[in-house]
Design a protein around this motif. Sequence first.
Motif, short mmCIF file in Angstrom:
data_model
loop_
_atom_site.label_atom_id
_atom_site.label_comp_id
_atom_site.label_asym_id
_atom_site.label_seq_id
_atom_site.Cartn_x
_atom_site.Cartn_y
_atom_site.Cartn_z
N TRP A 67 0.83 -1.21 0.00
CA TRP A 67 0.00 0.00 0.00
C TRP A 67 0.87 1.26 0.00
O TRP A 67 0.53 2.26 -0.63
CB TRP A 67 -0.98 0.00 1.17
N ARG A 68 2.00 1.22 0.70
CA ARG A 68 2.91 2.37 0.70
C ARG A 68 3.46 2.62 -0.70
O ARG A 68 3.60 3.76 -1.14
CB ARG A 68 4.06 2.15 1.69
N ILE A 69 3.77 1.55 -1.42
CA ILE A 69 4.27 1.68 -2.79
C ILE A 69 3.20 2.30 -3.68
O ILE A 69 3.48 3.21 -4.48
CB ILE A 69 4.74 0.31 -3.33
N LYS A 70 1.95 1.86 -3.54
CA LYS A 70 0.83 2.43 -4.32
C LYS A 70 0.65 3.91 -3.99
O LYS A 70 0.44 4.73 -4.88
CB LYS A 70 -0.47 1.68 -4.02
N ALA A 71 0.72 4.24 -2.69
CA ALA A 71 0.54 5.63 -2.27
C ALA A 71 1.65 6.51 -2.84
O ALA A 71 1.40 7.61 -3.33
CB ALA A 71 0.51 5.72 -0.74
N HIS A 72 2.89 6.02 -2.79
CA HIS A 72 4.01 6.79 -3.34
C HIS A 72 3.86 6.98 -4.84
O HIS A 72 4.12 8.08 -5.36
CB HIS A 72 5.35 6.11 -3.04
N ALA A 73 3.43 5.95 -5.54
CA ALA A 73 3.27 6.04 -6.99
C ALA A 73 2.26 7.14 -7.34
O ALA A 73 2.50 7.94 -8.25
CB ALA A 73 2.84 4.70 -7.57
N LYS A 115 -4.50 4.73 1.86
CA LYS A 115 -5.70 4.90 1.03
C LYS A 115 -6.10 6.37 0.97
O LYS A 115 -6.48 6.88 -0.09
CB LYS A 115 -6.83 4.04 1.57
N VAL A 116 -6.01 7.06 2.09
CA VAL A 116 -6.31 8.49 2.13
C VAL A 116 -5.29 9.27 1.29
O VAL A 116 -5.66 10.18 0.55
CB VAL A 116 -6.35 9.01 3.59
N ILE A 117 -4.04 8.90 1.39
CA ILE A 117 -2.99 9.56 0.61
C ILE A 117 -3.26 9.41 -0.88
O ILE A 117 -3.13 10.36 -1.65
CB ILE A 117 -1.59 9.00 0.98
#
Length: 160
Positions: A67-73, A115-117
Motif C-alpha cells: 500500500w505504501r508503494i501504491k501511495a508513493h506512486a 488509502k487516504v494519501i
Amino acid sequence: MTKIKFVGTMYNVLCGECGEPMVLRKSKRYPAPFWGCSQYPKCTGTHGAHPNGRPLGVPANKETREWRIKAHAEFDLIWQTRKHGVRRKEAYRMLALTMGVERVHIGESDIETCKVIILNSKLILKMIKEWLESGAKNRPFQIKQELQAALLHQPQKETP
C-alpha cells in the motif's frame, strides 16, 4: 562505498513481519545497508536504511509495504511531472494540508492512511491540472492557496 559503522548492532527497530528486533546488515549484492530480522532465516523480514543506518520510515508487513508503494506512486505524479511546477516539498505540504496534519511520511503510514494519501493525491493532481488549464501560471504557492480555499469550502462528512 560508505562504510557502515554499526553493522550487526541491534537497534530499537522491530520487524514488520514478526515483531522481533531487527539488525542493521550489509549485503554483498547491494551497496546500501538494510535492516534484517534478527530471527533470520526463520523470518525473512527486511527494511531499508539510509547510508548512515537510520531506518527508512517504519518497518511494516508485506501488505502495508504494498500500500505504501501504491501511495508513493500516486503521490509522485504530483511533483515528478515538471510541467506542474510543483516541487517535492511543496507537494508534501499540499498533501498534509488535505489531510489536516502537520506532516506526512508515507514510510510511516498504515494501510488506511495510504488509502487516504492515494485519494488526496488524486484530488491535488486534479486541482493542479484544472488550475493550469484555466490559464494560470506555474506557481505552487498559488496552487496551495487555491487548494486550501477549495478544501475550506468542501462540505464536511458527518460522523455517526
